[in-house]
Design an enzyme around this catalytic site. Structure first.
Site, PDB file in Angstrom:
ATOM      1  N   LYS A  10       0.929  -4.056   4.176  1.00 25.75           N
ATOM      2  CA  LYS A  10       1.831  -4.908   3.381  1.00 25.75           C
ATOM      3  C   LYS A  10       3.283  -4.563   3.654  1.00 25.75           C
ATOM      4  O   LYS A  10       3.612  -3.509   4.209  1.00 25.75           O
ATOM      5  CB  LYS A  10       1.559  -4.759   1.876  1.00 25.75           C
ATOM      6  CG  LYS A  10       1.700  -3.322   1.303  1.00 25.75           C
ATOM      7  CD  LYS A  10       3.095  -2.895   0.930  1.00 25.75           C
ATOM      8  CE  LYS A  10       3.162  -1.432   0.497  1.00 25.75           C
ATOM      9  NZ  LYS A  10       4.477  -0.816   0.506  1.00 25.75           N
ATOM     10  N   PRO A 124       0.737   2.086  10.674  1.00 27.87           N
ATOM     11  CA  PRO A 124       1.199   3.467  10.862  1.00 27.87           C
ATOM     12  C   PRO A 124       0.864   4.360   9.664  1.00 27.87           C
ATOM     13  O   PRO A 124       0.880   3.905   8.522  1.00 27.87           O
ATOM     14  CB  PRO A 124       2.718   3.331  11.004  1.00 27.87           C
ATOM     15  CG  PRO A 124       2.967   1.905  11.353  1.00 27.87           C
ATOM     16  CD  PRO A 124       1.834   1.106  10.774  1.00 27.87           C
ATOM     17  N   VAL A 125       0.573   5.627   9.947  1.00 24.01           N
ATOM     18  CA  VAL A 125       0.275   6.600   8.888  1.00 24.01           C
ATOM     19  C   VAL A 125       1.593   7.014   8.220  1.00 24.01           C
ATOM     20  O   VAL A 125       2.588   7.256   8.910  1.00 24.01           O
ATOM     21  CB  VAL A 125      -0.411   7.840   9.503  1.00 24.01           C
ATOM     22  CG1 VAL A 125      -0.650   8.914   8.449  1.00 24.01           C
ATOM     23  CG2 VAL A 125      -1.722   7.442  10.161  1.00 24.01           C
ATOM     24  N   MET A 129       3.758   1.103   4.687  1.00 21.85           N
ATOM     25  CA  MET A 129       3.073  -0.195   4.776  1.00 21.85           C
ATOM     26  C   MET A 129       1.699  -0.158   4.111  1.00 21.85           C
ATOM     27  O   MET A 129       0.879  -1.054   4.302  1.00 21.85           O
ATOM     28  CB  MET A 129       2.923  -0.618   6.240  1.00 21.85           C
ATOM     29  CG  MET A 129       4.250  -0.947   6.904  1.00 21.85           C
ATOM     30  SD  MET A 129       3.990  -1.546   8.582  1.00 21.85           S
ATOM     31  CE  MET A 129       3.147  -3.102   8.288  1.00 21.85           C
ATOM     32  N   ALA A 130       1.441   0.894   3.354  1.00 16.96           N
ATOM     33  CA  ALA A 130       0.212   1.016   2.567  1.00 16.96           C
ATOM     34  C   ALA A 130      -1.073   0.981   3.399  1.00 16.96           C
ATOM     35  O   ALA A 130      -2.085   0.418   2.980  1.00 16.96           O
ATOM     36  CB  ALA A 130       0.162  -0.045   1.460  1.00 16.96           C
ATOM     37  N   GLY A 131      -1.022   1.593   4.575  1.00 18.09           N
ATOM     38  CA  GLY A 131      -2.222   1.662   5.420  1.00 18.09           C
ATOM     39  C   GLY A 131      -3.329   2.455   4.744  1.00 18.09           C
ATOM     40  O   GLY A 131      -4.500   2.050   4.756  1.00 18.09           O
ATOM     41  N   SER A 133      -3.776   2.858   1.601  1.00 13.78           N
ATOM     42  CA  SER A 133      -4.286   2.063   0.471  1.00 13.78           C
ATOM     43  C   SER A 133      -5.225   0.972   0.972  1.00 13.78           C
ATOM     44  O   SER A 133      -6.228   0.658   0.319  1.00 13.78           O
ATOM     45  CB  SER A 133      -3.119   1.431  -0.298  1.00 13.78           C
ATOM     46  OG  SER A 133      -2.266   2.442  -0.769  1.00 13.78           O
ATOM     47  N   ALA A 134      -4.900   0.387   2.137  1.00 17.76           N
ATOM     48  CA  ALA A 134      -5.793  -0.625   2.726  1.00 17.76           C
ATOM     49  C   ALA A 134      -7.126   0.019   3.109  1.00 17.76           C
ATOM     50  O   ALA A 134      -8.195  -0.572   2.912  1.00 17.76           O
ATOM     51  CB  ALA A 134      -5.132  -1.265   3.941  1.00 17.76           C
ATOM     52  N   ASP A 169      -0.885   1.294  -4.736  1.00 16.84           N
ATOM     53  CA  ASP A 169      -0.896   0.124  -3.852  1.00 16.84           C
ATOM     54  C   ASP A 169      -2.304  -0.407  -3.556  1.00 16.84           C
ATOM     55  O   ASP A 169      -2.454  -1.405  -2.857  1.00 16.84           O
ATOM     56  CB  ASP A 169      -0.240   0.474  -2.506  1.00 16.84           C
ATOM     57  CG  ASP A 169       1.275   0.614  -2.625  1.00 16.84           C
ATOM     58  OD1 ASP A 169       1.850   0.067  -3.578  1.00 16.84           O
ATOM     59  OD2 ASP A 169       1.862   1.272  -1.747  1.00 16.84           O
TER      60      ASP A 169
HETATM   61  O1  C5P Z   1      -0.068   6.044  -5.974  1.00 18.85           O
HETATM   62  P1  C5P Z   1       0.279   6.733  -4.699  1.00 18.85           P
HETATM   63  O2  C5P Z   1      -0.568   7.953  -4.462  1.00 18.85           O
HETATM   64  O3  C5P Z   1       0.342   5.832  -3.526  1.00 18.85           O
HETATM   65  O4  C5P Z   1       1.780   7.278  -4.896  1.00 18.85           O
HETATM   66  C1  C5P Z   1       2.302   8.346  -4.148  1.00 18.85           C
HETATM   67  C2  C5P Z   1       3.474   8.940  -4.898  1.00 18.85           C
HETATM   68  O5  C5P Z   1       4.568   8.020  -4.949  1.00 18.85           O
HETATM   69  C3  C5P Z   1       3.189   9.262  -6.364  1.00 18.85           C
HETATM   70  O6  C5P Z   1       2.616  10.536  -6.494  1.00 18.85           O
HETATM   71  C4  C5P Z   1       4.575   9.204  -6.976  1.00 18.85           C
HETATM   72  O7  C5P Z   1       5.277  10.418  -6.734  1.00 18.85           O
HETATM   73  C5  C5P Z   1       5.267   8.107  -6.159  1.00 18.85           C
HETATM   74  N1  C5P Z   1       5.219   6.798  -6.856  1.00 18.85           N
HETATM   75  C6  C5P Z   1       6.047   6.610  -7.958  1.00 18.85           C
HETATM   76  N2  C5P Z   1       6.007   5.408  -8.632  1.00 18.85           N
HETATM   77  C7  C5P Z   1       5.201   4.415  -8.224  1.00 18.85           C
HETATM   78  C8  C5P Z   1       4.357   4.579  -7.091  1.00 18.85           C
HETATM   79  C9  C5P Z   1       4.386   5.802  -6.434  1.00 18.85           C
HETATM   80  O8  C5P Z   1       6.819   7.498  -8.339  1.00 18.85           O
HETATM   81  N3  C5P Z   1       5.190   3.266  -8.904  1.00 18.85           N
END
Ligand code: C5P
Length: 329
Positions: A10, A124-125, A129-131, A133-134, A169
């Site tokens: 994304k 990309p890692v 781009m939320a790879g 999460s995909a 994501d």
């Molecule tokens: O949810 P995810 O593991 O992808 O998020 C990684 C990090 O990004 C979270 O641990 C947080 O520090 C930060 N984050 C945030 N607010 C969000 C999404 C992510 O602070 N809405």
């Protein structure tokens, strides 16, 4: 037996970041668009198969293999810490949990087979781009299909709790299209949009940690109180309905960009070069470091990619959105 599912990467066309919350996350007002960079996850059942030594006792994964069509990271990501692996474990644990509930079933619980997990990556890692999460969204789809095959479909409520817990994501990776995300970015409402949007995605190969970028933004805001959150997406939503990439480009915004630039100053030049090479508007994608350069059409996007990847330090590809969410193949 094999179960394969696919989800896409994304871009955030708008990313407004509010205050940090008690749970460490930030309130967002974001507009996601899914782009055609697929992540494909396959679960293959094994005859026998040992539980992986580092995996939880409830894990049914015995081995994992990722194939990279983008820059391969230095560290080995084929471990139980991988989000796709965690997604499978989480659904299996949820499944085991509800087996005991009388209203769901009273007969004997079937044993799930051990599995091999394969991920085919084109996103990309640690690129913004939320790879990952995909991967998680596709893994959830594949393991759900496997459980439905061995037993019966899992109740929808299970996903409501388990999927957002995997990452903010992941729900959008499931949904696809164009959506407004609020809360942690996981409360989603579909948005209207006309047309097809072409991007050149430019990735400087070394990732950035999402957590670090959010924390940097908090630091910057403490020092510069004028850096206020941009939560209003009205101009962008009008632009998306017009179908005009020029209007969409003018309305794009990312509150995290300043933080990503502070951590990786060279991105400023990349943004400048992408616009110089013909992009309507270039901006850090999500938490970066990938730069998303919106272009007028496919040819322009490929032109930007060719120009900026010629020097070798940037990985690039053209991709369009919006595309769909997760699907079983
Ligand atoms: O949810 P995810 O593991 O992808 O998020 C990684 C990090 O990004 C979270 O641990 C947080 O520090 C930060 N984050 C945030 N607010 C969000 C999404 C992510 O602070 N809405």
């Amino acid at each position: 037996m094999k179960f394969t599912a696919r989800a896409n990467g994304k871009v955030n066309l708008h990313l407004g970041v509010g205050e940090v919350r008690a749970d460490g996350y930030h309130d967002l007002s974001t507009v996601f668009m899914a782009v055609d960079r697929p992540e494909t996850v396959t679960l293959t059942t094994l005859e026998g198969g040992e539980r992986h030594p580092d995996a939880s006792p409830l894990s049914f994964i015995s081995e994992m293999k990722t194939t990279y069509h983008v820059q391969k990271p230095d560290e080995d990501l084929d471990t139980p810490k991988n989000l796709a692996w965690k997604a499978v474990d989480s659904i299996c644990t949820g499944y085991m949990g509800i087996l005991g509930q009388d209203e769901w079933r009273e007969d004997i619980k079937p044993d799930l087979p051990m599995m091999r997990l394969e991920v085919d990556k084109t996103v990309p890692v640690a690129g913004g781009m939320a790879g990952g999460s995909a991967d998680a969204a596709a893994a959830v789809e594949a393991i759900s299909a496997l459980i439905a095959h061995y037993d019966r479909p899992l109740p929808e409520e299970l996903f409501t709790y388990l999927v957002p817990a995997l990452g903010a994501d992941v729900p959008f990776a499931q949904m696809g299209g164009i959506a407004l995300g609020t809360g942690r970015g996981d409360s989603l409402v579909p948005m209207m949009g006309r047309g097809k949007y072409w991007f050149a995605f430019l990735n400087p190969k070394v990732g950035l940690s999402t957590k670090d970028v959010f924390e940097k933004l908090d630091d910057l805001r403490f020092t510069y109180p004028s850096m206020v959150p941009h939560m209003d997406t009205t101009t962008l939503s009008r632009a998306l309905v017009s179908g005009d990439p020029q209007l969409v480009g003018a309305a794009m915004h990312n509150d995290l960009e300043a933080a990503a630039l502070a951590l990786r100053p060279s991105l400023q030049q990349l943004i400048h070069d992408a616009e110089d090479a013909g992009a309507i508007r270039a901006m850090v994608s999500g938490s970066g470091p990938t730069v998303a350069a919106l272009c007028g059409d496919e040819e322009a996007a490929r032109g930007v990619v060719d120009k900026l990847t010629a020097r070798g330090d940037i990985e690039g590809f053209a991709a369009h959105g919006p595309v769909g969410g997760v699907r079983l193949l």
